[in-house]
Design a protein around this motif. Structure first.
Motif, PDB file in Angstrom:
ATOM      1  N   THR A  39      35.968-100.058  21.013  1.00  0.00           N
ATOM      2  CA  THR A  39      36.371-101.116  22.492  1.00  0.00           C
ATOM      3  C   THR A  39      37.749-100.829  22.929  1.00  0.00           C
ATOM      4  N   GLY A  40      38.580 -99.995  22.864  1.00  0.00           N
ATOM      5  CA  GLY A  40      40.542-100.696  22.781  1.00  0.00           C
ATOM      6  C   GLY A  40      40.622-101.508  22.001  1.00  0.00           C
ATOM      7  N   GLY A  41      40.216-102.549  22.227  1.00  0.00           N
ATOM      8  CA  GLY A  41      41.349-103.699  20.837  1.00  0.00           C
ATOM      9  C   GLY A  41      39.858-104.113  19.637  1.00  0.00           C
ATOM     10  N   SER A  42      38.545-103.812  19.255  1.00  0.00           N
ATOM     11  CA  SER A  42      38.321-103.668  18.064  1.00  0.00           C
ATOM     12  C   SER A  42      37.500-102.777  17.722  1.00  0.00           C
ATOM     13  N   PHE A  43      37.050-102.006  16.308  1.00  0.00           N
ATOM     14  CA  PHE A  43      36.376-101.628  15.791  1.00  0.00           C
ATOM     15  C   PHE A  43      35.746-101.188  15.088  1.00  0.00           C
ATOM     16  N   ILE A  44      34.409-101.092  14.430  1.00  0.00           N
ATOM     17  CA  ILE A  44      33.195-101.338  14.001  1.00  0.00           C
ATOM     18  C   ILE A  44      33.030 -99.698  13.153  1.00  0.00           C
ATOM     19  N   PHE A  45      32.622 -99.553  12.035  1.00  0.00           N
ATOM     20  CA  PHE A  45      32.416 -98.142  11.022  1.00  0.00           C
ATOM     21  C   PHE A  45      30.359 -98.415  10.866  1.00  0.00           C
ATOM     22  N   VAL A  46      30.297 -97.515  10.741  1.00  0.00           N
ATOM     23  CA  VAL A  46      28.845 -97.322  10.888  1.00  0.00           C
ATOM     24  C   VAL A  46      28.543 -96.120   9.641  1.00  0.00           C
ATOM     25  N   LYS A  47      27.366 -96.841   8.647  1.00  0.00           N
ATOM     26  CA  LYS A  47      26.569 -95.226   8.052  1.00  0.00           C
ATOM     27  C   LYS A  47      25.567 -95.349   8.098  1.00  0.00           C
ATOM     28  N   LEU A  48      25.142 -93.975   8.249  1.00  0.00           N
ATOM     29  CA  LEU A  48      23.184 -93.884   8.326  1.00  0.00           C
ATOM     30  C   LEU A  48      22.943 -93.186   7.197  1.00  0.00           C
ATOM     31  N   VAL A  49      21.862 -93.545   6.189  1.00  0.00           N
ATOM     32  CA  VAL A  49      21.405 -93.110   5.734  1.00  0.00           C
ATOM     33  C   VAL A  49      19.662 -92.134   6.475  1.00  0.00           C
ATOM     34  N   LYS A  50      19.599 -91.002   6.569  1.00  0.00           N
ATOM     35  CA  LYS A  50      18.115 -90.844   6.952  1.00  0.00           C
ATOM     36  C   LYS A  50      17.387 -90.861   5.720  1.00  0.00           C
ATOM     37  N   GLY A  51      16.934 -90.275   4.529  1.00  0.00           N
ATOM     38  CA  GLY A  51      16.054 -90.041   4.240  1.00  0.00           C
ATOM     39  C   GLY A  51      14.495 -90.422   4.613  1.00  0.00           C
ATOM     40  N   GLU A  52      13.835 -91.213   4.137  1.00  0.00           N
ATOM     41  CA  GLU A  52      11.746 -91.174   4.547  1.00  0.00           C
ATOM     42  C   GLU A  52      12.232 -92.147   5.325  1.00  0.00           C
ATOM     43  N   SER A  53      13.103 -92.990   4.798  1.00  0.00           N
ATOM     44  CA  SER A  53      13.103 -94.292   6.391  1.00  0.00           C
ATOM     45  C   SER A  53      14.352 -94.544   6.613  1.00  0.00           C
ATOM     46  N   PRO A  54      14.876 -94.277   7.707  1.00  0.00           N
ATOM     47  CA  PRO A  54      16.367 -94.413   8.527  1.00  0.00           C
ATOM     48  C   PRO A  54      17.083 -95.948   8.173  1.00  0.00           C
ATOM     49  N   ARG A  55      18.443 -95.589   7.171  1.00  0.00           N
ATOM     50  CA  ARG A  55      18.830 -96.991   6.956  1.00  0.00           C
ATOM     51  C   ARG A  55      19.896 -96.427   7.239  1.00  0.00           C
ATOM     52  N   TYR A  56      20.887 -97.830   7.886  1.00  0.00           N
ATOM     53  CA  TYR A  56      22.053 -98.319   8.609  1.00  0.00           C
ATOM     54  C   TYR A  56      22.534 -99.171   7.873  1.00  0.00           C
ATOM     55  N   SER A  57      24.322 -99.149   8.588  1.00  0.00           N
ATOM     56  CA  SER A  57      24.589-100.804   7.736  1.00  0.00           C
ATOM     57  C   SER A  57      26.204-100.150   8.436  1.00  0.00           C
ATOM     58  N   THR A  58      26.905-102.080   8.177  1.00  0.00           N
ATOM     59  CA  THR A  58      27.687-101.475   9.508  1.00  0.00           C
ATOM     60  C   THR A  58      28.848-102.390   8.823  1.00  0.00           C
ATOM     61  N   SER A  59      30.318-101.894   8.762  1.00  0.00           N
ATOM     62  CA  SER A  59      31.714-102.963   8.431  1.00  0.00           C
ATOM     63  C   SER A  59      31.764-103.764   9.178  1.00  0.00           C
ATOM     64  N   ASP A  60      32.949-104.533   8.443  1.00  0.00           N
ATOM     65  CA  ASP A  60      33.375-105.632   9.456  1.00  0.00           C
ATOM     66  C   ASP A  60      33.934-105.654  10.958  1.00  0.00           C
ATOM     67  N   LEU A  61      33.942-106.275  11.804  1.00  0.00           N
ATOM     68  CA  LEU A  61      34.814-105.988  12.769  1.00  0.00           C
ATOM     69  C   LEU A  61      36.485-106.039  12.640  1.00  0.00           C
ATOM     70  N   PHE A  62      37.126-104.744  12.867  1.00  0.00           N
ATOM     71  CA  PHE A  62      38.586-105.045  12.915  1.00  0.00           C
ATOM     72  C   PHE A  62      38.815-104.889  14.402  1.00  0.00           C
ATOM     73  N   GLY A  63      39.982-106.351  14.886  1.00  0.00           N
ATOM     74  CA  GLY A  63      40.440-106.536  15.833  1.00  0.00           C
ATOM     75  C   GLY A  63      41.868-106.369  15.859  1.00  0.00           C
ATOM     76  N   ILE A  64      42.643-105.642  16.893  1.00  0.00           N
ATOM     77  CA  ILE A  64      43.745-105.356  16.707  1.00  0.00           C
ATOM     78  C   ILE A  64      44.794-106.871  16.954  1.00  0.00           C
ATOM     79  N   SER A  65      44.146-107.359  18.398  1.00  0.00           N
ATOM     80  CA  SER A  65      44.185-108.650  18.053  1.00  0.00           C
ATOM     81  C   SER A  65      44.264-109.892  16.291  1.00  0.00           C
ATOM     82  N   ASN A  66      43.753-109.445  15.844  1.00  0.00           N
ATOM     83  CA  ASN A  66      43.571-110.061  14.666  1.00  0.00           C
ATOM     84  C   ASN A  66      44.909-110.570  13.853  1.00  0.00           C
ATOM     85  N   PRO A  67      45.695-111.234  13.415  1.00  0.00           N
ATOM     86  CA  PRO A  67      46.375-112.080  13.154  1.00  0.00           C
ATOM     87  C   PRO A  67      47.134-111.196  11.654  1.00  0.00           C
TER      88      PRO A  67
END
Length: 88
Positions: A39-67
């Motif tokens: 979003t310009g100030g925040s980043f999040i990563f996503v992983k998707l595994v299709k398989g028989e039933s698709p599953r996804y997971s997300t990373s922690d939220l990374f922010g540029i304003s984080n100390p």
């Protein structure tokens, strides 16, 4: 890898459905798909595994304003993803 960018006014959650739709279109269903929402100030990563039933997971939220300066973590993840892409 799919990348979804939104203006800062948009939430990360508002972009999740859209990036998952892109990732489900992966022409190699036997391999995981990776994505990043920025979003310009925040980043999040996503992983998707299709398989028989698709599953996804997300990373922690990374922010540029984080100390603790999460940008080092973001760059490390991007480097890892580039190595995965290069090996395919």
């Amino acid at each position: 890898m799919a990348i979804e960018t939104k203006r800062v006014l948009f939430s990360i959650e508002a972009s999740l459905a859209q990036i998952l739709a892109y990732m489900l279109a992966n022409p190699n269903p036997d391999k995981p798909s990776y994505g990043m929402i920025a979003t310009g100030g925040s980043f999040i990563f996503v992983k998707l595994v299709k398989g028989e039933s698709p599953r996804y997971s997300t990373s922690d939220l990374f922010g540029i304003s984080n100390p603790t300066n999460n940008l080092h973590d973001v760059l490390r993840i991007l480097k890892g993803l580039s190595q995965i892409a290069a090996s395919n």
